[in-house]
Design a protein around this motif. Structure first.
Motif, mmCIF file in Angstrom:
data_model
loop_
_atom_site.group_PDB
_atom_site.id
_atom_site.type_symbol
_atom_site.label_atom_id
_atom_site.label_comp_id
_atom_site.label_asym_id
_atom_site.label_seq_id
_atom_site.Cartn_x
_atom_site.Cartn_y
_atom_site.Cartn_z
ATOM 1 N N MET A 74 0.840 -1.178 0.000
ATOM 2 C CA MET A 74 0.000 0.000 0.000
ATOM 3 C C MET A 74 0.885 1.240 0.000
ATOM 4 O O MET A 74 1.839 1.341 0.757
ATOM 5 C CB MET A 74 -0.914 -0.030 1.222
ATOM 6 N N ASN A 75 0.569 2.218 -0.811
ATOM 7 C CA ASN A 75 1.340 3.436 -0.940
ATOM 8 C C ASN A 75 0.784 4.489 0.000
ATOM 9 O O ASN A 75 -0.353 4.890 -0.120
ATOM 10 C CB ASN A 75 1.294 3.926 -2.388
ATOM 11 N N SER A 76 1.593 4.922 0.969
ATOM 12 C CA SER A 76 1.137 5.949 1.896
ATOM 13 C C SER A 76 1.915 7.230 1.624
ATOM 14 O O SER A 76 3.021 7.407 2.108
ATOM 15 C CB SER A 76 1.314 5.501 3.344
ATOM 16 N N ALA A 77 1.330 8.089 0.817
ATOM 17 C CA ALA A 77 1.978 9.339 0.451
ATOM 18 C C ALA A 77 1.827 10.349 1.576
ATOM 19 O O ALA A 77 0.802 10.409 2.243
ATOM 20 C CB ALA A 77 1.352 9.885 -0.830
ATOM 21 N N LYS A 78 2.864 11.127 1.787
ATOM 22 C CA LYS A 78 2.812 12.172 2.802
ATOM 23 C C LYS A 78 1.939 13.309 2.286
ATOM 24 O O LYS A 78 2.054 13.721 1.135
ATOM 25 C CB LYS A 78 4.215 12.681 3.109
ATOM 26 N N ILE A 79 1.062 13.804 3.145
ATOM 27 C CA ILE A 79 0.185 14.909 2.780
ATOM 28 C C ILE A 79 0.765 16.186 3.371
ATOM 29 O O ILE A 79 0.977 16.279 4.577
ATOM 30 C CB ILE A 79 -1.249 14.673 3.294
ATOM 31 N N TYR A 80 1.038 17.157 2.519
ATOM 32 C CA TYR A 80 1.631 18.412 2.947
ATOM 33 C C TYR A 80 0.567 19.484 3.090
ATOM 34 O O TYR A 80 -0.378 19.536 2.315
ATOM 35 C CB TYR A 80 2.672 18.890 1.927
ATOM 36 N N ASN A 81 0.735 20.344 4.093
ATOM 37 C CA ASN A 81 -0.106 21.522 4.210
ATOM 38 C C ASN A 81 0.517 22.608 3.355
ATOM 39 O O ASN A 81 1.713 22.857 3.428
ATOM 40 C CB ASN A 81 -0.198 22.010 5.659
ATOM 41 N N THR A 82 -0.301 23.239 2.544
ATOM 42 C CA THR A 82 0.160 24.329 1.693
ATOM 43 C C THR A 82 -0.751 25.527 1.923
ATOM 44 O O THR A 82 -1.822 25.406 2.517
ATOM 45 C CB THR A 82 0.111 23.938 0.206
ATOM 46 N N LYS A 83 -0.348 26.682 1.427
ATOM 47 C CA LYS A 83 -1.182 27.879 1.523
ATOM 48 C C LYS A 83 -2.532 27.642 0.841
ATOM 49 O O LYS A 83 -3.572 28.064 1.334
ATOM 50 C CB LYS A 83 -0.492 29.076 0.881
ATOM 51 N N GLN A 84 -2.499 26.944 -0.291
ATOM 52 C CA GLN A 84 -3.720 26.686 -1.030
ATOM 53 C C GLN A 84 -4.671 25.805 -0.225
ATOM 54 O O GLN A 84 -5.866 26.085 -0.124
ATOM 55 C CB GLN A 84 -3.416 26.034 -2.382
ATOM 56 N N LYS A 85 -4.141 24.724 0.336
ATOM 57 C CA LYS A 85 -4.981 23.821 1.136
ATOM 58 C C LYS A 85 -5.514 24.527 2.370
ATOM 59 O O LYS A 85 -6.669 24.350 2.744
ATOM 60 C CB LYS A 85 -4.195 22.570 1.536
ATOM 61 N N ASN A 86 -4.688 25.339 2.993
ATOM 62 C CA ASN A 86 -5.138 26.076 4.163
ATOM 63 C C ASN A 86 -6.218 27.087 3.803
ATOM 64 O O ASN A 86 -7.148 27.307 4.585
ATOM 65 C CB ASN A 86 -3.960 26.754 4.864
ATOM 66 N N SER A 87 -6.125 27.697 2.630
ATOM 67 C CA SER A 87 -7.169 28.631 2.186
ATOM 68 C C SER A 87 -8.507 27.917 2.026
ATOM 69 O O SER A 87 -9.555 28.452 2.395
ATOM 70 C CB SER A 87 -6.779 29.277 0.852
ATOM 71 N N ILE A 88 -8.465 26.710 1.504
ATOM 72 C CA ILE A 88 -9.689 25.926 1.319
ATOM 73 C C ILE A 88 -10.268 25.548 2.686
ATOM 74 O O ILE A 88 -11.462 25.715 2.938
ATOM 75 C CB ILE A 88 -9.410 24.674 0.463
ATOM 76 N N LYS A 89 -9.423 25.055 3.578
ATOM 77 C CA LYS A 89 -9.886 24.682 4.923
ATOM 78 C C LYS A 89 -10.444 25.886 5.667
ATOM 79 O O LYS A 89 -11.438 25.777 6.382
ATOM 80 C CB LYS A 89 -8.751 24.039 5.718
ATOM 81 N N ASP A 90 -9.812 27.041 5.506
ATOM 82 C CA ASP A 90 -10.284 28.255 6.175
ATOM 83 C C ASP A 90 -11.699 28.622 5.759
ATOM 84 O O ASP A 90 -12.477 29.136 6.570
ATOM 85 C CB ASP A 90 -9.340 29.431 5.900
ATOM 86 N N LEU A 91 -12.048 28.367 4.505
ATOM 87 C CA LEU A 91 -13.416 28.647 4.054
ATOM 88 C C LEU A 91 -14.434 27.860 4.867
ATOM 89 O O LEU A 91 -15.481 28.383 5.250
ATOM 90 C CB LEU A 91 -13.581 28.303 2.570
ATOM 91 N N PHE A 92 -14.128 26.610 5.139
ATOM 92 C CA PHE A 92 -15.046 25.779 5.917
ATOM 93 C C PHE A 92 -15.058 26.198 7.383
ATOM 94 O O PHE A 92 -16.115 26.247 8.006
ATOM 95 C CB PHE A 92 -14.665 24.296 5.789
#
Length: 79
Positions: free
Chosen positions: A1-19
């Motif tokens: 099973m491939n477990s890729a590391k998930i990085y926090n980025t400005k873009q992802k944080n902007s999306i989360k901030d909307l919620f």
């Protein structure tokens, strides 16, 4: 099973901030993209869809047909 590391980025944080900032709102992906563009957040459509998929898979948000909302019970996971 491939477990890729998930990085926090400005873009992802902007999306989360909307919620986080709109806990009782429902959004479609296109509405989210429009809001991000209006707020001058540089998020591509591909990044938005990938981030939404990750957030749905992790249980951070819930998908209802075409609308998406935060899962209030798991809101602490977003911070």
């Amino acid at each position: 099973m491939n477990s890729a590391k998930i990085y926090n980025t400005k873009q992802k944080n902007s999306i989360k901030d909307l919620f986080i900032n709109n806990p009782n709102e429902y959004f479609t992906a296109e509405e989210l993209l429009s809001i991000l563009v209006c707020d001058k957040k540089l998020v591509s459509k591909a990044t938005l869809y990938r981030t939404l998929d990750l957030m749905i898979s992790s249980g951070e948000i819930i998908k209802y047909n075409d609308a998406i909302e935060i899962d209030i019970n798991k809101k602490s996971k977003l911070k």
